[in-house]
Design a protein around this motif. Structure first.
Motif, PDB file in Angstrom:
ATOM      1  N   ALA A  19       0.595  -1.200  -0.014  1.00 45.75           N
ATOM      2  CA  ALA A  19      -0.563  -0.290   0.235  1.00 45.75           C
ATOM      3  C   ALA A  19       0.683   1.174  -0.086  1.00 45.75           C
ATOM      4  O   ALA A  19       0.352   2.073  -0.807  1.00 45.75           O
ATOM      5  CB  ALA A  19      -0.927   0.071   0.955  1.00 45.75           C
ATOM      6  N   LEU A  20       1.765   1.298   0.783  1.00 46.57           N
ATOM      7  CA  LEU A  20       2.726   2.686   1.106  1.00 46.57           C
ATOM      8  C   LEU A  20       3.604   2.577  -0.628  1.00 46.57           C
ATOM      9  O   LEU A  20       3.604   3.672  -0.493  1.00 46.57           O
ATOM     10  CB  LEU A  20       3.515   2.425   2.285  1.00 46.57           C
ATOM     11  CG  LEU A  20       2.728   1.938   3.205  1.00 46.57           C
ATOM     12  CD1 LEU A  20       4.097   2.189   4.741  1.00 46.57           C
ATOM     13  CD2 LEU A  20       2.451   3.570   3.814  1.00 46.57           C
ATOM     14  N   GLU A  26       3.058   7.590  -6.734  1.00 45.75           N
ATOM     15  CA  GLU A  26       1.920   8.570  -7.439  1.00 45.75           C
ATOM     16  C   GLU A  26       0.818   9.474  -5.620  1.00 45.75           C
ATOM     17  O   GLU A  26       0.016   8.892  -5.731  1.00 45.75           O
ATOM     18  CB  GLU A  26       0.592   7.667  -8.103  1.00 45.75           C
ATOM     19  CG  GLU A  26       0.244   8.886  -9.171  1.00 45.75           C
ATOM     20  CD  GLU A  26      -0.575   7.777  -9.504  1.00 45.75           C
ATOM     21  OE1 GLU A  26      -1.781   8.289 -10.082  1.00 45.75           O
ATOM     22  OE2 GLU A  26      -0.485   6.412 -10.000  1.00 45.75           O
ATOM     23  N   PRO A  27       1.866  10.149  -4.776  1.00 47.92           N
ATOM     24  CA  PRO A  27       1.386  10.300  -3.853  1.00 47.92           C
ATOM     25  C   PRO A  27      -0.190  11.339  -3.277  1.00 47.92           C
ATOM     26  O   PRO A  27      -0.561  11.326  -2.952  1.00 47.92           O
ATOM     27  CB  PRO A  27       2.171  11.909  -3.647  1.00 47.92           C
ATOM     28  CG  PRO A  27       4.013  11.107  -4.783  1.00 47.92           C
ATOM     29  CD  PRO A  27       3.072  10.979  -5.768  1.00 47.92           C
ATOM     30  N   LYS A  52      -9.257   7.893  -7.306  1.00 48.69           N
ATOM     31  CA  LYS A  52      -8.213   6.290  -7.465  1.00 48.69           C
ATOM     32  C   LYS A  52      -8.830   6.108  -5.547  1.00 48.69           C
ATOM     33  O   LYS A  52      -7.874   6.829  -4.563  1.00 48.69           O
ATOM     34  CB  LYS A  52      -6.794   6.849  -7.655  1.00 48.69           C
ATOM     35  CG  LYS A  52      -7.531   6.260  -9.382  1.00 48.69           C
ATOM     36  CD  LYS A  52      -6.364   6.643  -9.926  1.00 48.69           C
ATOM     37  CE  LYS A  52      -4.987   5.882  -9.954  1.00 48.69           C
ATOM     38  NZ  LYS A  52      -3.962   7.080 -10.899  1.00 48.69           N
ATOM     39  N   PHE A  53      -8.782   4.553  -5.112  1.00 48.37           N
ATOM     40  CA  PHE A  53      -8.925   4.133  -3.220  1.00 48.37           C
ATOM     41  C   PHE A  53      -7.958   2.455  -3.580  1.00 48.37           C
ATOM     42  O   PHE A  53      -7.932   1.997  -4.475  1.00 48.37           O
ATOM     43  CB  PHE A  53     -10.009   4.656  -3.217  1.00 48.37           C
ATOM     44  CG  PHE A  53     -11.005   5.431  -3.275  1.00 48.37           C
ATOM     45  CD1 PHE A  53     -10.667   6.199  -2.081  1.00 48.37           C
ATOM     46  CD2 PHE A  53     -11.218   6.041  -4.165  1.00 48.37           C
ATOM     47  CE1 PHE A  53     -11.463   7.602  -1.578  1.00 48.37           C
ATOM     48  CE2 PHE A  53     -12.400   7.664  -4.229  1.00 48.37           C
ATOM     49  CZ  PHE A  53     -12.266   7.823  -2.844  1.00 48.37           C
ATOM     50  N   LEU A  54      -7.111   2.887  -2.149  1.00 45.63           N
ATOM     51  CA  LEU A  54      -6.276   1.821  -1.929  1.00 45.63           C
ATOM     52  C   LEU A  54      -7.217   1.033  -1.030  1.00 45.63           C
ATOM     53  O   LEU A  54      -7.918   2.015   0.384  1.00 45.63           O
ATOM     54  CB  LEU A  54      -5.788   2.308  -1.727  1.00 45.63           C
ATOM     55  CG  LEU A  54      -4.418   2.195  -2.988  1.00 45.63           C
ATOM     56  CD1 LEU A  54      -3.107   2.728  -1.699  1.00 45.63           C
ATOM     57  CD2 LEU A  54      -4.260   1.570  -3.651  1.00 45.63           C
ATOM     58  N   SER A  55      -8.241  -0.381  -1.025  1.00 45.77           N
ATOM     59  CA  SER A  55      -8.728  -1.057   0.339  1.00 45.77           C
ATOM     60  C   SER A  55      -7.827  -1.176   1.044  1.00 45.77           C
ATOM     61  O   SER A  55      -6.767  -1.872   1.261  1.00 45.77           O
ATOM     62  CB  SER A  55      -9.609  -2.379  -0.449  1.00 45.77           C
ATOM     63  OG  SER A  55     -10.443  -2.597   0.844  1.00 45.77           O
ATOM     64  N   ILE A  56      -7.433  -0.839   2.590  1.00 44.88           N
ATOM     65  CA  ILE A  56      -6.186  -0.700   3.358  1.00 44.88           C
ATOM     66  C   ILE A  56      -7.245  -1.337   4.823  1.00 44.88           C
ATOM     67  O   ILE A  56      -6.529  -2.275   5.294  1.00 44.88           O
ATOM     68  CB  ILE A  56      -6.204   0.119   4.209  1.00 44.88           C
ATOM     69  CG1 ILE A  56      -7.127   1.335   5.077  1.00 44.88           C
ATOM     70  CG2 ILE A  56      -5.178   0.904   3.438  1.00 44.88           C
ATOM     71  CD1 ILE A  56      -6.481   2.071   5.691  1.00 44.88           C
ATOM     72  N   HIS A 164       0.816  13.785   5.405  1.00 39.92           N
ATOM     73  CA  HIS A 164       1.641  13.985   4.046  1.00 39.92           C
ATOM     74  C   HIS A 164       0.538  13.011   3.449  1.00 39.92           C
ATOM     75  O   HIS A 164       0.330  11.689   3.286  1.00 39.92           O
ATOM     76  CB  HIS A 164       2.549  13.811   4.268  1.00 39.92           C
ATOM     77  CG  HIS A 164       3.994  14.290   4.429  1.00 39.92           C
ATOM     78  ND1 HIS A 164       4.890  13.426   5.355  1.00 39.92           N
ATOM     79  CD2 HIS A 164       4.016  15.733   5.297  1.00 39.92           C
ATOM     80  CE1 HIS A 164       5.274  14.435   5.688  1.00 39.92           C
ATOM     81  NE2 HIS A 164       4.898  15.553   6.257  1.00 39.92           N
ATOM     82  N   GLU A 165       0.514  13.629   1.880  1.00 44.31           N
ATOM     83  CA  GLU A 165      -0.312  12.595   1.220  1.00 44.31           C
ATOM     84  C   GLU A 165       0.119  10.869   0.490  1.00 44.31           C
ATOM     85  O   GLU A 165      -0.740  10.789   0.796  1.00 44.31           O
ATOM     86  CB  GLU A 165      -0.309  13.134  -0.226  1.00 44.31           C
ATOM     87  CG  GLU A 165      -0.622  14.338  -0.353  1.00 44.31           C
ATOM     88  CD  GLU A 165      -0.944  15.353  -2.133  1.00 44.31           C
ATOM     89  OE1 GLU A 165      -0.159  15.329  -2.484  1.00 44.31           O
ATOM     90  OE2 GLU A 165      -1.932  15.760  -1.955  1.00 44.31           O
TER      91      GLU A 165
END
Ligand SMILES: Cc1cc2nc3c(=O)[nH]c(=O)nc-3n(C[C@H](O)[C@H](O)[C@H](O)COP(=O)(O)OP(=O)(O)OC[C@H]3O[C@@H](n4cnc5c(N)ncnc54)[C@H](O)[C@@H]3O)c2cc1C
Length: 287
Positions: A19-20, A26-27, A52-56, A164-165
């Motif tokens: 994820a990181l 692409e911050p 655009k989303f990252l499912s965590i 931070h982004e």
């Protein structure tokens, strides 16, 4: 108007490192998606500008409640239901348990997370007053490493975060040592459940010989951010909570909060309720 779902993109990285890396590559491109209880409301309303989303949700490193001799560390994905079920939190940090119990409905409590509540940065959020009076710290993580910051000061202004982004909130750390303190929490809303706060008040205090040896006070829904009422604390610290002292503290509170009129309440009502809750807090700690 509802959003056009195919216009959105979601990925599910299997690990925190993945994820990181994605966020570092692409911050400003990727935004975390945790329980989705805030994001889905925006999506439904057609007000989710980000695409655009990252499912965590399934990242194990962001889960769990662990206690050391000095701290209790809560993974950012800790849900309200998990907070409610945890005996240690109920015993040592009862205001957090109370805030979790008064958040939304059971469905929201099963899915909504503490990390999301903090990152969403609503001035009416219900766990931040509790986290502020317990002097919470946040562990923030990016592909470049980890930093720990006090939660107090993490919000710079309305919806402005010191994040931070390319960073995620990984852990919320609560220093232990609340034994012997009195804990006080009131959420004032239109209903007892499923209501957004008109005023939320959290306070802790330690008394010695009838005097307030130390205290912390935080309020929600009375300013652009949930705030620590440090001037009010100063008016009470070291004093006996006599009617005169309480009146002076109420005046200090009026100077440091900036309630507004909105669809839920009026500035006048919010000020009066905040001052009344302060008096109730003082009576509770001296009882
Ligand atoms: C019906 C309903 C009732 C509600 N009632 C209440 C209430 O009474 N009190 C209250 O305070 N709230 C309430 N809420 C709001 C909501 O449940 C909380 O704010 C919740 O904690 C958000 O967590 P989430 O995991 O669902 O966040 P999400 O919706 O997934 O994300 C919210 C924001 O946080 C960011 N984010 C999430 N996790 C992280 C992370 N680890 N690091 C960095 N950024 C992150 C996301 O990118 C997004 O910007 C309610 C919501 C609903 C739908």
């Amino acid at each position: 108007m509802r959003a056009f779902v195919p216009g959105y993109h979601m990925e599910t990285p299997p690990t925190l490192a993945a994820a990181l890396q994605r966020m570092a590559s692409e911050p400003s491109g990727w935004k975390p998606f945790a329980g989705g209880t805030d994001l889905m409301v925006l999506l439904e309303a057609g007000k989710l500008p980000h695409r655009k989303f990252l499912s965590i949700w399934k990242i194990p490193d962001l889960r769990g409640i662990a206690a050391s001799s000095t701290h209790v560390a809560l993974g950012a994905l800790t849900t309200y239901s998990e907070v409610r079920r945890d005996e240690l939190l109920g015993r040592e940090f009862p205001l957090l348990a109370r805030a979790a119990a008064e958040t939304g409905s059971i469905a929201t409590q099963n899915r909504g997370t503490l990390g999301g509540n903090i990152a969403n940065a609503s001035p009416a959020a219900d766990t931040p007053p509790a986290l502020l009076v317990y002097d919470a710290e946040l562990e923030l993580v990016s592909a470049n490493g980890t930093r720990v910051v006090p939660f107090h000061g993490f919000w710079k202004g309305y919806k402005q975060l010191s994040l931070h982004e390319d960073e995620l909130i990984r852990t919320i750390r609560l220093p232990r040592g609340t034994h012997g303190w009195t804990h006080f929490y009131r959420k004032v809303g239109t209903r007892r459940a499923q209501a957004i706060s008109k005023v939320c008040f959290a306070g802790t205090a330690r008394m010695e010989g009838g005097k307030i040896a130390d205290l912390r006070i935080s309020l929600g829904s009375v300013a652009p951010v949930v705030l620590r009422a440090t001037e009010t604390e100063r008016a009470l610290r070291g004093a006996r909570p006599t009617p005169m002292v309480i009146r002076a503290a109420q005046e200090a509170l009026a100077r440091e909060i900036v309630p507004i009129n909105d669809i839920r309440s009026t500035a006048h009502y919010r000020l009066r309720v905040a001052q009344n809750l302060l008096a109730e807090f003082c009576e509770t700690i001296s009882a």
